[in-house]
Design a protein around this motif. Structure first.
Motif, short mmCIF file in Angstrom:
data_model
loop_
_atom_site.label_atom_id
_atom_site.label_comp_id
_atom_site.label_asym_id
_atom_site.label_seq_id
_atom_site.Cartn_x
_atom_site.Cartn_y
_atom_site.Cartn_z
N PHE A 56 29.78 5.66 7.36
CA PHE A 56 29.30 5.96 8.69
C PHE A 56 27.85 5.50 8.88
O PHE A 56 27.49 4.85 9.85
N HIS A 57 27.01 5.84 7.87
CA HIS A 57 25.60 5.45 7.94
C HIS A 57 25.44 3.95 7.96
O HIS A 57 24.62 3.40 8.70
N LEU A 58 26.24 3.31 7.10
CA LEU A 58 26.19 1.86 6.99
C LEU A 58 26.45 1.22 8.35
O LEU A 58 25.70 0.37 8.82
N VAL A 59 27.53 1.67 8.98
CA VAL A 59 27.93 1.10 10.26
C VAL A 59 26.89 1.42 11.33
O VAL A 59 26.52 0.58 12.13
N ARG A 60 26.39 2.66 11.30
CA ARG A 60 25.46 3.04 12.34
C ARG A 60 24.12 2.30 12.21
O ARG A 60 23.46 2.00 13.20
N ARG A 61 23.75 2.00 10.97
CA ARG A 61 22.47 1.34 10.77
C ARG A 61 22.50 -0.13 11.16
O ARG A 61 21.48 -0.72 11.47
N ASN A 62 23.66 -0.74 11.10
CA ASN A 62 23.73 -2.14 11.48
C ASN A 62 25.00 -2.40 12.29
O ASN A 62 25.96 -2.97 11.81
N LYS A 63 24.95 -1.91 13.54
CA LYS A 63 26.15 -1.98 14.39
C LYS A 63 26.54 -3.42 14.65
O LYS A 63 27.70 -3.73 14.81
N ARG A 64 25.55 -4.28 14.69
CA ARG A 64 25.86 -5.67 15.01
C ARG A 64 26.69 -6.29 13.89
O ARG A 64 27.72 -6.91 14.14
N ARG A 65 26.25 -6.11 12.65
CA ARG A 65 26.96 -6.71 11.53
C ARG A 65 28.38 -6.15 11.45
O ARG A 65 29.35 -6.89 11.33
N TYR A 66 28.51 -4.82 11.55
CA TYR A 66 29.84 -4.24 11.38
C TYR A 66 30.71 -4.42 12.62
O TYR A 66 31.94 -4.49 12.51
N GLY A 67 30.05 -4.52 13.78
CA GLY A 67 30.80 -4.92 14.98
C GLY A 67 31.46 -6.27 14.75
O GLY A 67 32.64 -6.47 15.05
N GLY A 68 30.67 -7.18 14.17
CA GLY A 68 31.20 -8.50 13.87
C GLY A 68 32.34 -8.43 12.86
O GLY A 68 33.37 -9.09 13.01
N MET A 69 32.16 -7.58 11.83
CA MET A 69 33.19 -7.46 10.80
C MET A 69 34.50 -6.94 11.39
O MET A 69 35.58 -7.40 11.05
N ILE A 70 34.36 -5.93 12.29
CA ILE A 70 35.57 -5.36 12.91
C ILE A 70 36.24 -6.41 13.81
O ILE A 70 37.47 -6.54 13.83
N THR A 71 35.41 -7.19 14.52
CA THR A 71 35.97 -8.28 15.33
C THR A 71 36.75 -9.25 14.44
O THR A 71 37.84 -9.68 14.78
N HIS A 72 36.18 -9.55 13.28
CA HIS A 72 36.87 -10.45 12.35
C HIS A 72 38.19 -9.85 11.88
O HIS A 72 39.19 -10.55 11.77
N LEU A 73 38.17 -8.54 11.63
CA LEU A 73 39.42 -7.88 11.23
C LEU A 73 40.46 -8.03 12.34
O LEU A 73 41.64 -8.32 12.07
N GLY A 74 40.00 -7.86 13.61
CA GLY A 74 40.91 -8.04 14.74
C GLY A 74 41.49 -9.44 14.77
O GLY A 74 42.69 -9.64 14.97
N ILE A 75 40.63 -10.44 14.55
CA ILE A 75 41.09 -11.85 14.53
C ILE A 75 42.14 -12.03 13.45
O ILE A 75 43.16 -12.68 13.64
#
Lengths: 654, 164
Positions: free
Chosen positions: A492-511
């Motif tokens: 949770f902390h990881l994602v909250r601290r760098n929403k941009r990076r993990y937003g990108g990772m989740i987008t990649h998972l979607g792809i």
């Protein structure tokens, strides 16, 4: 039968004048360094937005009031339409949709001016001048060449209505989402051009417009998915993407926008790629305009009709030419200021992955552009007619997609500047082994016999493994620092601290999930075309379909022939009803396909024509994994939302 | 993308600047070349030319045995179904000449006699056009891209003439 439409027309005309004031006040203010003129421009942009809001609202009101003295309403509405579709009919034709474009453009301009007024005083006049000029271009088109405000005298009793195929929520909302995407790119484009003109070609314009670009990209993606979803559920041909010029028109800006979303990160980190990013945003915006014009000018459905209406065609060509010459002209002029030394320390680094990602996406865009415009060019120049079919796109796109997939597994995981052999070994050994072991299992279990299928299985597993490995490693690192935190708290902390990076990772998972769907439904689709009568049985995959009955049914405003199938797979049994439906005011029938969806596959049944002797044509498709296209797009949406919540400015850590 | 290198004074990696650049440019060129070749060959293979019945009848031999598209109107009264199968035969006309077409499969919703149609397939000179695809029309206002207004008007007129 009030005079709402005249007021709307007048409001749009006034908006044109106000926008002219916006452009000239901004230019004069910037030249003479007089802030009050720039304030005049700002207030004009707000006024133009207000006026166009009134104008658009009045056009919608004309639809809701069923004002059949307005030509545009007559063309796109009828008395028996539900209120929802009456409101959305506002963008049912090109006149109204261009007004919608203009309104959204004015809205984005006003919002951007309001938000960046204090933070970007130097760029602001140029942003207002450029975006204002674009709005003028659109308003001239709306007002003088393609007006939705024309009266029809004498008034009609009823209108022509909307094609029943288009009376679908997904299709009704598809254009506004696409337009939000297209128009959204105007903000990064205008800031980029302002950066070129003022000579401040650093990272500022990219950082300022990061969320605008992400928003536009997300909306464009949503719009495209809505269209694909509609095609799959409504059109009844068993697929969702036909490489139709109309689809291609929205896909081209998506491809360059996706390249842009990646390449800006390189500039933020290393200061390189300056010219490239400007090139990409200019191209993306130009392709957005091209997309609108291709679909909404009628050039695709009839090049002759388009050429015979010289006003609009010539106007659009001039508009595009000015935009391209102006934009690329400034890019060339600032060439010297833009060049930067490359500071890459090794060939193996994240920059390289991004470079190749951009190369692949650009080739993809050129592939689509060639296939879409070549037939138009041939027809215009030589009068011969030629079409470029889906096989061309599929042949080129599968390798491109697989290449991008591989890069998606490597790029986000390896470091910037330099990635030595040790990093590669620690990051990729486990994913590689997992991909090979699981991959062989899946290939054997599901009997995957197509070479692309085998490669995709391995790549999807490898990328998923690499992304997962990266997550685990970062969670471990965090827990090592703060040993008290649990795994989920650390995540949770990881994602909250760098929403941009993990937003990108989740987008990649979607792809990744979407690619699963593309490959499954694209390569492994099964199709049966046959004649059946009640009592007949057909099998497809592991399914057995019994045709139980074919009989007439009636609905609220339609009559239909309905075929009822009992589909069985093992102990599972489902009822599938497909219809050939005729709506009251339309003579041609439409197909209501019956679809049974599961995580593994869709069974898609379509009723054809009667072939005599009580026999009916039936088409049955088995589309493996197609649901993952839709699930993947939802996951992507989550990723984009997460990225939009990131307020912090990253990058510039040189 | 290739901008002048910075001085190599701090270069301590085993990979020298020259080799690095060579690797970068070389791999870019190789990948781009491969992709370009892929696009080019796929493109030339996938071009399907469109002809009217008159053009086909006039240059029959030239049109034979390659994938083409033909378009026109489905001649009124020409549609014949082979009972108990999905096979159909009909004439596509442009108002001057017509082409017999054979098709085996489920037809799109908007296929009707007297309507515009585009068929993709192979022309067997002197015999029939073996259609592999009958193009679906997505709306009632839609006219096949390849079908010009003049063609439709001409064909409608000759249909009317034939009824006199």
């Amino acid at each position: 039968m009030g005079n709402g439409i005249e007021i709307g027309h007048f409001a749009a005309l006034t908006a044109l004048l106000v926008t002219l004031v916006q452009v000239f006040a901004a230019l004069y203010g910037a030249q003479s360094r007089q802030p009050r003129w720039i304030r005049v421009a700002r207030n004009s942009s707000f006024a133009a937005c207000g006026l166009l809001t009134i104008s658009s609202a009045l056009l919608v009101a004309a639809f809701l009031n069923l004002d059949f003295s307005v030509l545009y309403v007559v063309k796109h509405a009828s008395r028996d339409m539900p209120v929802f579709y009456l409101a959305t009919a506002m963008w049912g034709g090109h006149e109204g949709s261009l007004l919608l474009w203009a309104w959204l453009l004015s809205l984005f301009i006003a919002l951007a001016v309001w938000k960046h007024w204090k933070s970007h005083p130097v760029s602001m006049p140029w942003v207002m001048a450029i975006s204002g000029a674009l709005l003028i271009g659109f308003l001239l088109l709306v007002l003088f060449l393609s007006s939705p405000f024309e009266r029809m005298i004498p008034a009609r009793m009823d209108g022509r209505g909307l094609n029943p195929l288009l009376q679908d929520p997904g299709m009704a909302l598809h254009p506004p989402f696409l337009y939000l995407g297209y128009v959204g790119f105007v903000v990064p484009y205008a800031f980029g051009m302002a950066a070129l003109i003022t000579g401040r070609v650093g990272e500022e314009w990219i950082l300022a417009t990061r969320r605008w670009a992400l928003f536009a990209w997300g909306m464009l993606t949503t719009g495209i998915i809505f269209g694909a979803n509609w095609a799959y559920y409504e059109l009844g041909w068993g697929g969702y993407w036909a490489w139709d010029p109309v689809e291609n028109a929205s896909f081209m800006p998506w491809l360059t926008a996706t390249a842009y979303m990646h390449s800006v990160m390189v500039q933020e980190r290393t200061g390189t790629f300056k010219t490239w990013n400007l090139f990409l945003i200019i191209t993306t915006f130009a392709l957005s305009l091209l997309g609108t014009f291709l679909v909404r000018s009628g050039v695709l459905s009839s090049i002759h009709a388009f050429a015979n209406d010289p006003g609009r065609g010539v106007y659009i060509l001039i508009f595009m030419s000015i935009l391209l010459i102006f934009s690329f002209g400034w890019l060339v002029k600032r060439g010297d200021a833009l060049s930067t030394p490359v500071k890459m320390e090794s060939f193996f680094c994240r920059e390289s992955a991004f470079l190749f990602n951009n190369l692949f996406l650009l080739v993809a865009m050129i592939t689509v552009l060639l296939g879409t415009l070549y037939p138009l060019a041939v027809e215009t120049l030589s009068d011969a007619k030629v079409s470029v079919g889906a096989p061309y796109y599929n042949k080129v796109f599968v390798p491109l997609m697989l290449g991008l997939l591989l890069l998606m597994g490597i790029g986000p995981v390896i470091p910037w500047r330099r990635a030595g052999g040790r990093i590669f070994r620690t990051a990729f050994t486990i994913p590689l082994v997992v991909a090979i072991v699981l991959g062989i299992g899946i290939v054997l279990l599901f009997d995957v016999d197509h070479p692309y299928g085998v490669i995709s299985v391995f790549l999807i597993l490898f990328v998923a493994g690499a992304l997962f490995k990266d997550f685990v490693m970062r969670i471990r690192q965090r827990r090592a620092r703060e040993s008290s935190t649990g795994t989920f708290a650390a995540l949770f902390h990881l994602v909250r601290r760098n929403k941009r990076r993990y937003g990108g990772m989740i987008t990649h998972l979607g792809i990744l999930l979407m690619v699963m769907g593309f490959i499954g439904s694209g390569i492994f689709q099964e199709e049966r075309n046959l004649l059946m009568e009640p009592g007949d049985t057909v099998s497809i995959g592991e399914w057995t379909l019994d045709l139980e009955a074919i009989e007439p049914v009636t609905g609220e405003n339609w009559i239909a022939t309905e075929a009822r199938f009992n589909a069985q797979k093992g102990a599972l049994s489902v009822l599938l009803k497909t219809q050939k439906r005729t709506y009251n005011e339309h003579s041609n029938p439409t197909t209501e396909s019956a679809i049974h969806t599961s995580l593994m596959e869709d069974i898609y049944v379509v009723l054809g024509d009667e072939a005599g002797k009580g026999l009916w044509g039936v088409r049955i498709y088995r589309n493996p994994l197609v649901i993952w296209v839709w699930i993947g797009s939802l996951v992507m949406g989550v990723g984009v939302l997460l990225g939009l919540f990131e307020k912090r400015r990253l990058g510039s850590r040189r | 993308m290739t901008t002048p290198e910075t001085p190599d004074t701090q270069e301590t990696t085993p990979m020298t600047s020259n080799r690095k650049r060579w690797l970068m440019v070389g791999s870019l060129v190789a990948v781009l070349g491969a992709l370009g070749l892929l696009v080019f060959t796929s493109f030339t293979d996938a071009l399907v030319y469109f002809f009217t019945p008159t053009e086909i009848q006039d240059q029959s031999a030239k049109m034979a045995d390659r994938k083409i598209r033909i378009g026109g109107m489905v001649q009124e009264g020409s549609l014949k179904r082979t009972s108990g199968t999905l096979q159909i035969r009909f004439l596509i006309t442009d108002g001057q000449k017509d082409i017999p077409v054979f098709y085996d499969g489920v037809l799109p919703d908007l296929f009707r006699e007297g309507q515009g149609v585009v068929a993709e397939g192979v022309w067997k000179p002197g015999e029939t056009f073996i259609a592999t695809t009958i193009l679906a029309k997505h709306s009632e206002d839609y006219i096949p891209i390849e079908m010009s207004e003049e063609g439709i008007a001409k064909s409608k007129k000759s249909l009317l003439d034939s009824l006199k």
